[in-house]
Design an enzyme around this catalytic site. Structure first.
Site, short mmCIF file in Angstrom:
data_model
loop_
_atom_site.label_atom_id
_atom_site.label_comp_id
_atom_site.label_asym_id
_atom_site.label_seq_id
_atom_site.Cartn_x
_atom_site.Cartn_y
_atom_site.Cartn_z
N LYS A 1 0.86 -1.18 0.00
CA LYS A 1 0.00 0.00 0.00
C LYS A 1 0.90 1.23 0.00
O LYS A 1 1.62 1.48 0.97
CB LYS A 1 -0.90 -0.01 1.24
CG LYS A 1 -1.87 1.14 1.27
CD LYS A 1 -2.84 0.97 2.42
CE LYS A 1 -3.92 2.02 2.40
NZ LYS A 1 -3.44 3.38 2.28
N ARG B 1 -3.37 9.18 -5.42
CA ARG B 1 -4.08 8.22 -6.28
C ARG B 1 -4.45 8.88 -7.61
O ARG B 1 -5.08 9.93 -7.62
CB ARG B 1 -5.35 7.74 -5.58
CG ARG B 1 -6.07 6.67 -6.37
CD ARG B 1 -7.24 6.13 -5.57
NE ARG B 1 -7.85 5.01 -6.24
CZ ARG B 1 -8.73 4.20 -5.68
NH1 ARG B 1 -9.10 4.39 -4.43
NH2 ARG B 1 -9.25 3.20 -6.36
N ARG C 1 -17.40 0.90 -1.48
CA ARG C 1 -16.47 0.37 -0.48
C ARG C 1 -16.90 -1.06 -0.19
O ARG C 1 -17.93 -1.30 0.41
CB ARG C 1 -16.54 1.23 0.78
CG ARG C 1 -15.40 0.98 1.74
CD ARG C 1 -15.45 1.92 2.92
NE ARG C 1 -15.23 3.31 2.57
CZ ARG C 1 -14.06 3.86 2.29
NH1 ARG C 1 -12.97 3.13 2.31
NH2 ARG C 1 -13.96 5.14 1.98
P1 ATP Z 1 -10.13 5.52 1.14
O1 ATP Z 1 -9.46 5.67 -0.17
O2 ATP Z 1 -10.34 4.09 1.52
O3 ATP Z 1 -11.34 6.37 1.31
P2 ATP Z 1 -7.87 6.89 2.19
O4 ATP Z 1 -7.76 7.71 0.98
O5 ATP Z 1 -7.74 7.55 3.51
O6 ATP Z 1 -9.22 6.09 2.26
P3 ATP Z 1 -6.61 4.57 2.88
O7 ATP Z 1 -7.76 4.26 3.76
O8 ATP Z 1 -5.33 4.73 3.57
O9 ATP Z 1 -6.82 5.83 2.04
O10 ATP Z 1 -6.48 3.42 1.75
C1 ATP Z 1 -7.03 3.40 0.47
C2 ATP Z 1 -6.11 4.05 -0.55
O11 ATP Z 1 -4.86 3.38 -0.65
C3 ATP Z 1 -6.61 3.99 -1.96
O12 ATP Z 1 -7.58 4.98 -2.17
C4 ATP Z 1 -5.35 4.21 -2.78
O13 ATP Z 1 -5.17 5.60 -2.97
C5 ATP Z 1 -4.23 3.75 -1.87
N1 ATP Z 1 -3.43 2.62 -2.36
C6 ATP Z 1 -2.09 2.51 -2.20
N2 ATP Z 1 -1.62 1.37 -2.71
C7 ATP Z 1 -2.68 0.70 -3.23
C8 ATP Z 1 -2.83 -0.56 -3.88
N3 ATP Z 1 -1.81 -1.34 -4.11
N4 ATP Z 1 -4.09 -0.90 -4.28
C9 ATP Z 1 -5.15 -0.10 -4.07
N5 ATP Z 1 -5.06 1.10 -3.44
C10 ATP Z 1 -3.85 1.50 -3.02
#
Ligand code: ATP
Length: 570
Positions: A250, A255, A413
């Site tokens: 991750k 993104r 989600r």
């Molecule tokens: P969310 O996107 O779930 O609303 P957030 O933006 O706070 O929450 P996290 O909860 O930390 O982020 O985790 C999701 C995010 O992780 C994804 O939106 C994406 O931007 C990121 N990400 C990083 N690596 C990956 C991966 N390998 N596959 C999918 N997503 C990834």
């Protein structure tokens, strides 16, 4: 269709807080609308003129609206300003002054939805010298033909302050109800919307012919709503849920969705804004890719060649701002870790299982700055945990576990993706919450005039915001000043109509800014409304401000459901 019908519906919507009533009011409007009108009404209801990725901003400041109201009403500027001071809402001021205006024009033409939209569109497009005068004159022309109620909504719209509290889900429901009398078509309509993120386009096609929803296809340069991840606290629970699954690193970057057709490349953010200009280095890399038509997504982050390490999202952005794009591209080159594929050479890949999408992605990547996210397939909690520990030693955030058979869940989600982050159960955890109010500074903070914020999360089942914390710590002095300034500009007299609250801040603000908030744990408290049960909501204990999340809009904040899940797991 007359704009007056829409203004009357908006007026009724403002008086209602229930989603069902709002849906019915909007459905009645869609029932009567032509496809073109439906398109415009869908955008206007959202306070927009086009989808977010077209980046259209009305760009009209209060100063100009005051000038237009003065000209059209005949009242002196001082009266308009005094009323504004009193009401705190120029929409209400326009309505009041136009209804008091003694001499209504004899030549008033009724305004149609299409003509109001066209005028507002022209106002948004005007640039260059003389454009401000032209914008004011167009607004005056609208006012000359508007009823007082229409003037209220035109004013709020051009100022970007429509704030009806109607979210996308309500519009999607209303479209279905307008045709069938119930929500039976909602899923089809939502699917189309998630595949193009353009509410107006979907409304137009649906009113033209509801069958077009089922046939709806992905198009390059219309970004797809990003799939979102659920969270579970341990490797054991992830394996129990998914069984054999893929584990990817991750990356804590930015993104992006990358669209390519021939030589044209566009890059969209998580909020679906066009960000191509920010990533010249990525554009160049994408142009060299083999596929002629492709849509894929990944995380972009800068790499430090000397230290051989990745920068976090914040560091990456800081460097790009500090050194300018060109220098930063050379010194701190961006790497994109591609992790999913939406479309390839005419084929909609979102319907394929994860593993097939991944194989196709691997058929043309990695190359140059476009890498692949690291992925391995695991079957046991132990294997999953060892990859998680690896990720942490590389200073990454954690891992994403992915269901091998799941389709791409655009805009949803789901447990197709499950995140495991370093914070779970150990160090600090955070949520992303929306600012809905703020406090005056007391004691040593009095000099900043800023004493903290009231924040809320989004309940996507009821389409309402629910408060979860009053955040008073974690702000630097600079941040306090910045917040004070930023929120002062946005304060409103009444609490947002789509907010459930139990405590009142000194000032209310319209839900707009998302902040990441750290906390120690979650408890039940009567002072907050998140997931309220028997008079008590969920509240963050020891909340601390971490950062502003520019990449998220209010509807992308953490949801009530997620908070309830975190509460259950902790
Ligand atoms: P969310 O996107 O779930 O609303 P957030 O933006 O706070 O929450 P996290 O909860 O930390 O982020 O985790 C999701 C995010 O992780 C994804 O939106 C994406 O931007 C990121 N990400 C990083 N690596 C990956 C991966 N390998 N596959 C999918 N997503 C990834």
């Amino acid at each position: 269709m007359l704009f007056e019908d829409v203004a009357k519906a908006f007026d009724e919507i403002e008086g209602k807080s229930g989603r069902l009533e709002m849906t019915d009011l909007l459905a009645r409007i869609f029932e009567k609308a032509s496809p073109e009108e439906a398109e415009r009404i869908a955008y206007i209801t959202q306070g927009e003129l086009r989808p977010p990725y077209d980046g259209i901003d009305l760009g009209l400041g209060e100063k100009f609206a005051i000038e237009a109201i003065r000209k059209a009403s005949g009242y002196p500027k001082s009266t308009v300003e005094k009323e504004f001071e009193k009401e705190g809402d120029l929409g209400v001021v326009a309505e009041k002054l136009f209804s008091e205006k003694k001499q209504q024009s004899l030549f008033r033409k009724s305004l149609s939805v299409l003509s109001v939209y066209n005028s507002m569109f022209k106002i948004s497009r005007a640039t260059g010298s003389g454009s401000q005068t032209m914008k004011i004159n167009r607004l005056v022309e609208l006012y000359n033909n508007a009823t007082p109620l229409e003037a209220r909504y035109v004013t709020r719209f051009v100022l970007g302050q429509l704030r009806l509290g109607v979210g996308d889900p309500t519009i999607l429901d209303a479209l279905s109800v307008s045709h069938t009398g119930d929500k039976s078509l909602r899923e089809e309509i939502e699917r189309a919307y998630n595949l193009c993120s353009d509410i107006g386009y979907v409304a137009r096609l649906f009113i033209e012919d509801p069958k077009k929803m089922k046939e709806f296809k992905i198009e390059v340069f219309k970004p797809i709503m990003p799939a979102l991840a659920e969270r579970l606290p341990t490797p054991k629970e992830i394996i129990a849920k998914l069984g054999k699954c893929a584990v990817e690193y991750k990356y804590d970057g930015f993104r992006i969705a990358i669209h390519k057709k021939g030589n044209r490349v566009e890059i969209y953010s998580r909020r679906l804004e066009k960000m191509t200009h920010m990533f010249p280095d990525v554009v160049e890399g994408v142009q060299k890719l083999k596929p002629k038509e492709v849509i894929f997504e990944g995380e972009a982050l800068a790499f430090n060649e000397d230290e051989k390490r990745f920068y976090s999202f914040q560091e990456t952005m800081h460097r790009r701002r500090k050194y300018g794009l060109k220098e930063a591209s050379g010194k701190y080159p961006l790497h994109v870790f591609a992790f999913d594929l939406h479309y390839l050479e005419g084929e909609d890949c979102t319907q394929l299982p994860y593993l097939d999408r991944r194989k196709k992605l691997e058929s043309f990547l990695p190359t140059g700055v476009i890498k692949l996210s690291r992925m391995r397939i695991v079957s046991t909690p132990k294997e999953l945990d060892s990859l998680f520990q690896n990720a942490l030693t590389m200073r990454l955030e954690g891992i994403m576990a992915k269901d091998l058979k799941a389709k791409y869940t655009a805009g949803k989600r789901k447990f197709a993706w499950i995140k495991l982050k370093k914070s779970y159960g150990k160090e600090m955890d955070t949520i992303d919450a929306v600012i809905v109010g703020y406090y005056r500074g007391k004691g040593s903070r009095a000099k900043f005039g800023f004493g903290g914020i009231l924040v809320a999360v989004y309940n996507d089942e009821t389409s309402r915001f629910e408060t979860i914390a009053k955040v008073g710590s974690g702000f630097t002095e600079e941040e306090m000043e910045k917040f004070q300034k930023m929120l002062d500009e946005d304060k409103v007299k009444r609490p947002p109509s789509n907010l459930d609250y139990a405590m009142e801040p000194d000032f209310w603000v319209h839900p707009k800014y998302v902040v990441e908030v750290a906390y120690d744990n979650i408890t039940r408290s009567p002072t907050h409304t998140c997931g309220k049960e028997e008079g008590k909501g969920l509240a963050l204990r020891f909340p601390r401000m971490v950062r502003i999340r520019d990449d998220k809009g209010p509807f992308n904040s953490t949801t009530t459901k997620e908070v309830e899940e975190i509460f259950r797991f902790s």
